[in-house]
Design a protein around this motif. Structure first.
Motif, PDB file in Angstrom:
ATOM      1  N   SER A  15      46.307  30.520  47.614  1.00  0.00           N
ATOM      2  CA  SER A  15      46.244  30.052  48.997  1.00  0.00           C
ATOM      3  C   SER A  15      44.948  30.534  49.624  1.00  0.00           C
ATOM      4  CB  SER A  15      47.430  30.583  49.805  1.00  0.00           C
ATOM      5  OG  SER A  15      47.330  31.983  49.993  1.00  0.00           O
ATOM      6  N   PRO A  16      44.435  29.820  50.618  1.00  0.00           N
ATOM      7  CA  PRO A  16      43.209  30.254  51.299  1.00  0.00           C
ATOM      8  C   PRO A  16      43.345  31.632  51.931  1.00  0.00           C
ATOM      9  CG  PRO A  16      43.692  27.960  51.822  1.00  0.00           C
ATOM     10  CD  PRO A  16      44.879  28.489  51.086  1.00  0.00           C
ATOM     11  N   ALA A  17      44.537  31.972  52.461  1.00  0.00           N
ATOM     12  CA  ALA A  17      44.726  33.278  53.094  1.00  0.00           C
ATOM     13  C   ALA A  17      44.534  34.402  52.083  1.00  0.00           C
ATOM     14  CB  ALA A  17      46.113  33.355  53.714  1.00  0.00           C
ATOM     15  N   SER A  18      45.061  34.240  50.877  1.00  0.00           N
ATOM     16  CA  SER A  18      44.908  35.266  49.848  1.00  0.00           C
ATOM     17  C   SER A  18      43.460  35.349  49.367  1.00  0.00           C
ATOM     18  CB  SER A  18      45.841  34.980  48.672  1.00  0.00           C
ATOM     19  OG  SER A  18      47.181  35.020  49.088  1.00  0.00           O
ATOM     20  N   THR A  19      42.805  34.218  49.265  1.00  0.00           N
ATOM     21  CA  THR A  19      41.382  34.221  48.881  1.00  0.00           C
ATOM     22  C   THR A  19      40.559  34.986  49.898  1.00  0.00           C
ATOM     23  OG1 THR A  19      41.638  32.097  47.748  1.00  0.00           O
ATOM     24  CG2 THR A  19      39.404  32.757  48.348  1.00  0.00           C
ATOM     25  N   ALA A  20      40.878  34.801  51.180  1.00  0.00           N
ATOM     26  CA  ALA A  20      40.142  35.510  52.236  1.00  0.00           C
ATOM     27  C   ALA A  20      40.353  37.011  52.158  1.00  0.00           C
ATOM     28  CB  ALA A  20      40.583  34.986  53.601  1.00  0.00           C
ATOM     29  N   LEU A  21      41.486  37.434  51.611  1.00  0.00           N
ATOM     30  CA  LEU A  21      41.761  38.863  51.462  1.00  0.00           C
ATOM     31  C   LEU A  21      41.202  39.425  50.158  1.00  0.00           C
ATOM     32  CD1 LEU A  21      45.463  38.972  52.724  1.00  0.00           C
ATOM     33  CD2 LEU A  21      43.413  39.692  53.964  1.00  0.00           C
ATOM     34  N   GLY A  22      40.565  38.596  49.353  1.00  0.00           N
ATOM     35  CA  GLY A  22      39.915  39.069  48.135  1.00  0.00           C
ATOM     36  C   GLY A  22      40.683  38.816  46.857  1.00  0.00           C
ATOM     37  N   PHE A  23      41.816  38.109  46.945  1.00  0.00           N
ATOM     38  CA  PHE A  23      42.612  37.800  45.755  1.00  0.00           C
ATOM     39  C   PHE A  23      42.344  36.361  45.324  1.00  0.00           C
ATOM     40  CE2 PHE A  23      44.943  41.032  48.096  1.00  0.00           C
ATOM     41  CZ  PHE A  23      45.231  41.963  47.117  1.00  0.00           C
ATOM     42  N   GLY A  24      42.096  36.184  44.035  1.00  0.00           N
ATOM     43  CA  GLY A  24      41.825  34.847  43.538  1.00  0.00           C
ATOM     44  C   GLY A  24      43.085  34.175  43.041  1.00  0.00           C
ATOM     45  N   PRO A  25      43.028  32.881  42.742  1.00  0.00           N
ATOM     46  CA  PRO A  25      44.177  32.174  42.169  1.00  0.00           C
ATOM     47  C   PRO A  25      44.590  32.802  40.843  1.00  0.00           C
ATOM     48  CG  PRO A  25      42.492  30.634  42.910  1.00  0.00           C
ATOM     49  CD  PRO A  25      41.877  31.995  42.972  1.00  0.00           C
ATOM     50  N   LEU A  26      45.877  32.718  40.530  1.00  0.00           N
ATOM     51  CA  LEU A  26      46.384  33.302  39.294  1.00  0.00           C
ATOM     52  C   LEU A  26      45.824  32.592  38.070  1.00  0.00           C
ATOM     53  CD1 LEU A  26      50.181  33.961  40.018  1.00  0.00           C
ATOM     54  CD2 LEU A  26      48.293  35.597  40.032  1.00  0.00           C
ATOM     55  N   GLN A  27      45.526  33.391  37.051  1.00  0.00           N
ATOM     56  CA  GLN A  27      45.086  32.900  35.757  1.00  0.00           C
ATOM     57  C   GLN A  27      46.138  33.236  34.703  1.00  0.00           C
ATOM     58  OE1 GLN A  27      42.175  31.096  35.234  1.00  0.00           O
ATOM     59  NE2 GLN A  27      42.205  31.095  37.475  1.00  0.00           N
ATOM     60  N   PRO A  28      46.123  32.562  33.554  1.00  0.00           N
ATOM     61  CA  PRO A  28      47.146  32.863  32.545  1.00  0.00           C
ATOM     62  C   PRO A  28      46.981  34.247  31.945  1.00  0.00           C
ATOM     63  CG  PRO A  28      45.507  31.335  31.680  1.00  0.00           C
ATOM     64  CD  PRO A  28      45.227  31.468  33.142  1.00  0.00           C
ATOM     65  N   GLU A  29      48.102  34.851  31.592  1.00  0.00           N
ATOM     66  CA  GLU A  29      48.068  36.073  30.798  1.00  0.00           C
ATOM     67  C   GLU A  29      47.631  35.712  29.376  1.00  0.00           C
ATOM     68  OE1 GLU A  29      51.877  38.349  32.901  1.00  0.00           O
ATOM     69  OE2 GLU A  29      52.061  37.497  30.890  1.00  0.00           O
ATOM     70  N   ILE A  81      63.170  46.662   9.249  1.00  0.00           N
ATOM     71  CA  ILE A  81      62.381  47.560  10.094  1.00  0.00           C
ATOM     72  C   ILE A  81      61.063  46.851  10.393  1.00  0.00           C
ATOM     73  CG2 ILE A  81      61.264  49.806  10.329  1.00  0.00           C
ATOM     74  CD1 ILE A  81      63.192  50.898   8.234  1.00  0.00           C
ATOM     75  N   ASP A  82      60.745  46.697  11.671  1.00  0.00           N
ATOM     76  CA  ASP A  82      59.515  46.019  12.072  1.00  0.00           C
ATOM     77  C   ASP A  82      58.822  46.811  13.176  1.00  0.00           C
ATOM     78  OD1 ASP A  82      59.489  43.130  10.773  1.00  0.00           O
ATOM     79  OD2 ASP A  82      61.557  43.549  11.361  1.00  0.00           O
ATOM     80  N   ALA A  83      57.532  47.044  12.970  1.00  0.00           N
ATOM     81  CA  ALA A  83      56.702  47.659  14.008  1.00  0.00           C
ATOM     82  C   ALA A  83      55.850  46.568  14.649  1.00  0.00           C
ATOM     83  CB  ALA A  83      55.810  48.742  13.409  1.00  0.00           C
ATOM     84  N   TYR A  84      55.599  46.700  15.956  1.00  0.00           N
ATOM     85  CA  TYR A  84      54.861  45.648  16.643  1.00  0.00           C
ATOM     86  C   TYR A  84      53.952  46.231  17.722  1.00  0.00           C
ATOM     87  CZ  TYR A  84      58.569  46.293  20.142  1.00  0.00           C
ATOM     88  OH  TYR A  84      59.448  46.829  21.053  1.00  0.00           O
ATOM     89  N   GLN A  85      52.932  45.456  18.040  1.00  0.00           N
ATOM     90  CA  GLN A  85      52.019  45.786  19.138  1.00  0.00           C
ATOM     91  C   GLN A  85      51.692  44.499  19.897  1.00  0.00           C
ATOM     92  OE1 GLN A  85      48.476  48.559  19.001  1.00  0.00           O
ATOM     93  NE2 GLN A  85      47.374  46.610  19.133  1.00  0.00           N
ATOM     94  N   ILE A  86      51.774  44.574  21.219  1.00  0.00           N
ATOM     95  CA  ILE A  86      51.459  43.429  22.080  1.00  0.00           C
ATOM     96  C   ILE A  86      50.448  43.898  23.126  1.00  0.00           C
ATOM     97  CG2 ILE A  86      52.364  41.644  23.605  1.00  0.00           C
ATOM     98  CD1 ILE A  86      55.153  42.254  22.413  1.00  0.00           C
ATOM     99  N   LYS A  87      49.245  43.339  23.062  1.00  0.00           N
ATOM    100  CA  LYS A  87      48.245  43.613  24.090  1.00  0.00           C
ATOM    101  C   LYS A  87      48.197  42.439  25.055  1.00  0.00           C
ATOM    102  CE  LYS A  87      44.949  46.870  22.058  1.00  0.00           C
ATOM    103  NZ  LYS A  87      43.495  47.103  21.742  1.00  0.00           N
ATOM    104  N   LEU A  88      48.294  42.748  26.333  1.00  0.00           N
ATOM    105  CA  LEU A  88      48.254  41.722  27.367  1.00  0.00           C
ATOM    106  C   LEU A  88      47.040  41.939  28.253  1.00  0.00           C
ATOM    107  CD1 LEU A  88      51.921  41.278  28.634  1.00  0.00           C
ATOM    108  CD2 LEU A  88      50.405  39.485  27.864  1.00  0.00           C
ATOM    109  N   LYS A  89      46.240  40.907  28.409  1.00  0.00           N
ATOM    110  CA  LYS A  89      45.112  40.940  29.340  1.00  0.00           C
ATOM    111  C   LYS A  89      45.436  40.088  30.564  1.00  0.00           C
ATOM    112  CE  LYS A  89      41.260  41.889  26.198  1.00  0.00           C
ATOM    113  NZ  LYS A  89      39.910  41.445  25.751  1.00  0.00           N
ATOM    114  N   LYS A  90      44.983  40.568  31.700  1.00  0.00           N
ATOM    115  CA  LYS A  90      45.231  39.888  32.978  1.00  0.00           C
ATOM    116  C   LYS A  90      46.727  39.665  33.197  1.00  0.00           C
ATOM    117  CE  LYS A  90      40.759  37.536  33.284  1.00  0.00           C
ATOM    118  NZ  LYS A  90      40.065  36.250  33.490  1.00  0.00           N
ATOM    119  N   ARG A  91      47.496  40.707  32.930  1.00  0.00           N
ATOM    120  CA  ARG A  91      48.941  40.620  33.128  1.00  0.00           C
ATOM    121  C   ARG A  91      49.246  40.385  34.601  1.00  0.00           C
ATOM    122  NH1 ARG A  91      53.449  44.826  30.676  1.00  0.00           N
ATOM    123  NH2 ARG A  91      55.253  44.046  31.841  1.00  0.00           N
ATOM    124  N   ILE A  92      50.137  39.461  34.874  1.00  0.00           N
ATOM    125  CA  ILE A  92      50.518  39.143  36.250  1.00  0.00           C
ATOM    126  C   ILE A  92      51.533  40.185  36.721  1.00  0.00           C
ATOM    127  CG2 ILE A  92      51.552  37.424  37.780  1.00  0.00           C
ATOM    128  CD1 ILE A  92      50.572  35.300  35.772  1.00  0.00           C
TER     129      ILE A  92
END
Length: 842
Positions: free
Chosen positions: A558-572, A593-604
């Motif tokens: 929204s324009p109000a959020s942009t004015a406060l410095g927040f941009g539109p959401l982008q995908p994780e 038995i399974d080991a896992y790792q999940i890296k998330l960038k730009k997490r919402i």
């Protein structure tokens, strides 16, 4: 009439109605989940769960039968160690609760029905400091458990196979397809505390459709009553629940008149709800090579949840003659309510053309949530109207706040073909594409709901909140499964997607498994994925008015959020790795038995509270200006005001280990015991927190971080790192006993009077939940071949949720209720629950 008397009466009537039916046993034999044929996570036909190259668990009808609360969310939470259930939500989030897989957001798990994407709820969880905040995923309460044949849970990143949302995994609900017989079941239960009365009933029945088809229909009814936890309200009582002597005498008299006295504030507890569901699954063979299929559902929920108690002097008026009047001498307990309609339908054709298996489908899903504020008042509207009358007038009590609507169209086509290439098995090639059109709409409420400050607890959606926003997405995928030598299976998947609101995304996945022998195999996967922001996260806008506080939920796009410095959401964006083993050390036993790792960038993530004011002190003029521009009156902000917003605010890394063990012991004349053990260790680390925009920062007041200590803990510490489920199902003839022990590891969260958890003048307290074992017991007996009775208890030994301590004479969290249960308690805040169930299978 007692709860169990009601249940028994319904069961007896049903027994009489079906007494002429030929009964047959429906539940599968225990311990055969590994033999189930799966369709999730692979394009290869005929694959068993035990042979899956990726971690996958199957929940069958017998596991569902052993859970007291017949809600799909509860069934999954009590069956899977890697899945957690939201026990309590704030505001409207308490009306539609969520589940989360592998400690990530509920939105990071994709839900399918018969392999087709299920639409999501229009209701958005916006309360900060919760691991479930931002949840706007599929509402599992609208899928009747008795319509389900089995559930396949892929615990692996699968965006390249299924598209957006499949970062933590996939839940694929496979519906029953029987063309004859069915069941009727009725359940009644309540909490040990005597509240939370629950009644549910369901009828499933199959019909033949001509000579080549079937129709399977399920109807379901569920009712759940309020619960209340915690003690008296600190604003009007001492910690010992004596009325304070320093409050207004009118308020002191008012709390004594309140029907909930002395616990006048029932905000901490379950919502009251009624749900009606109908689900249909049908198929028809048009020819030997072509068949048509259709399935769909309709659900209707009416729910109500209490909000903070308002004192007698909170609403005051002046007559036209100058007299002061108080219309609510006992104060009042506002409620948030919703009327939700959920609809979904899928239709398609599939067939075989010279060895090319094809599938073409169209899906439409819609969730509509009409929100109301009940037993409340708009103080500003009442004061204005009262001023025009010489005598006390009756204020408006109920308000229509507006409607949230989420709708999704999806067209999907896919082709699969096996090719002989001289390898250990034929090569499987699959490719296809889909088109999606999503829309999210906010309909404004009635003017009285948002006039000036709006109705207490939940002001309605103003015209400035309303609007309709949509997007389109196109995707194409290709999948190749190869067994180059005996024992080795390799699966490669690639996907391209284009979204009209943020552009292109490429994802890929490689999966491999090698069976060294029938007793031992290694497997692993590597993939990248993404999650498109839900339209609710991007465009939801609302105001929350508490006693002395006002907070606006600003839409990021929204324009109000942009004015406060927040941009539109982008995908994780995600990167997933997993490696594990499958072993059969002795006949009949399977260990994974399974080991896992999940890296998330730009997490919402939800921001911490971004303040505009503390009392009369200005923290951010930009925030105050944005609130006023939104049309919000700040008169009620006597304590503080501010905003919350969803933003791409963090990079995280989640690491974990999952293990399962299945084995059946045959004791001959003493029966059989099916043993299952599930273990999950999961930890999330914040790798990066994005900065708070300079437009709203104020170091002098400590407003410098996008996430405060409390909201950081919501991502990293408030979900148990360890969850273990040990289940033993003993069957002996007509008798069965299911004993389940769920062990939750410790969890914690920092808090303070302001709720931030940051050290400061108001102090800071760490809320801790120690390792806890919860026991569930179900005892069943078949009176006839098709009539079964079950009695049982969840949380058999009534383990209570830990409570928030009192610091300096008030709850450490800044809340209003003494001895409030910790909302992040993983087994829930209500304590023990007992139930009885009658099931007729025909």
């Amino acid at each position: 009439m007692s709860l169990f008397s009601k249940t028994a009466t319904v069961a007896l009537l049903a027994s009489t109605a079906i007494s002429t039916a030929a009964f047959a046993q429906e539940a599968p034999a225990p311990g055969d989940a590994g033999e189930a044929i799966i369709v999730t996570g692979t394009r290869t036909t005929g694959m068993r769960a035990a042979d899956s190259a990726a971690p996958l668990q199957v929940v069958g009808t017998q596991a569902m039968q052993a859970v007291g609360q017949q809600d799909l969310s509860q069934v999954l939470a009590q069956s899977l160690p890697s899945l957690n259930f939201q026990a309590f939500g704030g505001d409207t989030a308490n009306l539609t609760l969520s589940v989360a897989l592998r400690g990530l957001s509920p939105n990071d798990t994709l839900v399918l029905v018969n392999g087709k994407r299920r639409h999501t709820t229009a209701n958005l969880a916006v309360l900060g400091g919760s691991p479930y905040s931002g949840g706007a995923t599929t509402d599992l309460s609208f899928v009747p458990t008795n319509a389900i044949g089995q559930i396949e849970i892929l615990q692996d990143g699968a965006a390249a196979q299924y598209g957006s949302d499949a970062i933590a995994g996939v839940v694929n609900i496979i519906l029953k397809d029987k063309s004859e017989g069915g069941l009727f079941t009725v359940t009644g239960g309540k909490n040990y505390e005597g509240d939370g009365e629950t009644i549910s009933s369901a009828l499933n029945i199959g019909f033949k459709l001509g000579d080549r088809g079937f129709v399977n229909v399920t109807g379901e009814y569920k009712f759940h009553d309020y619960t209340q936890r915690g003690n008296c309200d600190r604003r009007y009582f001492t910690p010992t629940c004596s009325i304070r002597t320093d409050i207004d005498p009118i308020d002191a008299a008012g709390v004594q008149l309140n029907p909930f006295f002395p616990n006048v504030n029932p905000i901490l507890g379950d919502a009251k709800y009624t749900i009606y569901n109908v689900m249909v699954n049908a198929g028809y063979e048009l020819s030997d090579n072509v068949s048509a299929y259709a399935f769909g559902s309709y659900g209707n929920r009416i729910a109500k949840s209490y909000q903070n108690y308002r004192r007698a002097t909170r609403v005051v008026g002046t007559t036209s003659t100058g007299a002061t009047v108080y219309p609510f001498p006992a104060g009042f307990n506002p409620q948030e309510s919703l009327r939700e309609e959920d609809f979904s339908v899928t239709g398609g054709f599939k067939g075989d053309l010279s060895g090319w298996n094809w599938d073409l489908s169209l899906t439409y899903g819609r969730d509509s949530v009409a929100i109301y504020t009940l037993n409340s008042v708009n103080p500003a509207l009442y004061a204005d109207l009262q001023l025009q009358n010489p005598t006390l007038i009756a204020p408006q009590r109920n308000f229509y706040d507006g409607t949230l609507i989420n709708s999704e169209w999806a067209v999907e086509g896919g082709v699969t073909k096996e090719f002989e290439a001289g390898l250990a098995k034929p090569i499987t090639l699959a490719f296809g594409g889909n088109y999606r059109k999503d829309n999210y709409t906010i309909v404004a409420g009635e003017p009285a709901s948002y006039y000036k400050g709006g109705a207490q607890a939940y002001p309605g959606f103003a015209p400035s909140d309303s609007g309709s926003n949509g997007r389109e997405a196109y995707a194409g995928y290709i999948d190749l499964a190869v067994d180059p030598v005996t024992g080795m299976h390799i699966d490669l998947a690639g996907r391209y997607e284009h979204y009209s609101d943020f552009g292109n995304v490429w994802t890929g996945k490689a999966t491999a498994r090698y069976d060294f022998s029938e007793a031992f195999a290694l497997r692993g996967t590597v993939s990248n994925g993404f999650r498109a922001p839900t339209l609710a996260e991007a465009y939801y806008s609302s105001v929350n008015v508490g006693p002395g506080t006002i907070f606006g939920q600003f839409p990021p796009n929204s324009p109000a959020s942009t004015a406060l410095g927040f941009g539109p959401l982008q995908p994780e964006k995600s990167t997933n790795f997993s490696a594990g083993l499958v072993a059969h050390p002795i006949p009949g036993m399977q260990l994974t038995i399974d080991a896992y790792q999940i890296k998330l960038k730009k997490r919402i993530v939800p921001s911490a509270a971004i303040f505009g004011s503390f009392g009369t002190e200005v923290v951010s003029q930009a925030i105050l200006d944005a609130l006023v521009a939104r049309g919000i009156s700040l008169v009620d902000a006597t304590s503080y005001s501010g905003i919350n917003i969803f933003t791409n605010g963090a990079d995280t890394r989640t690491r974990g280990i999952e293990a399962t063990l299945d084995y059946t012991t045959d004791f001959d004349d003493a029966g059989k015991v099916a043993w299952t053990v599930g273990f999950n260790y999961n930890t999330t680390k914040l790798l990066k927190v994005y900065p708070l925009p300079a437009q709203v920062a104020n170091p002098a007041y400590g407003q410098t971080d996008l996430l405060d200590r409390n909201s950081r803990d919501a991502l990293t510490r408030s979900t148990p790192r360890v969850k273990t489920i040990v289940n033993a199902l003993w069957t002996l003839g007509k008798f069965s006993v299911n004993l389940r022990e769920t062990i939750y590891g410790s969890s914690a969260q920092w808090t303070s009077y302001s709720g931030s958890g940051n050290p400061g003048a108001d102090g800071v307290t760490e809320l801790k939940i120690g390792t806890t074992a919860i026991t569930d017991l179900n005892v069943g007996y078949k009176l006839t071949g098709g009539f079964r009775l079950d009695v049982g208890a969840n949380n058999l030994f009534d383990k209570k949720a830990p409570t928030i301590p009192t610091v300096g004479g008030r709850p450490a969290s800044g809340g209003n209720v003494y001895n409030a249960p910790l909302a992040f308690t993983p087994w829930g805040i209500n304590g023990g629950y007992y139930y009885a169930r009658a099931t007729f299978t025909f």
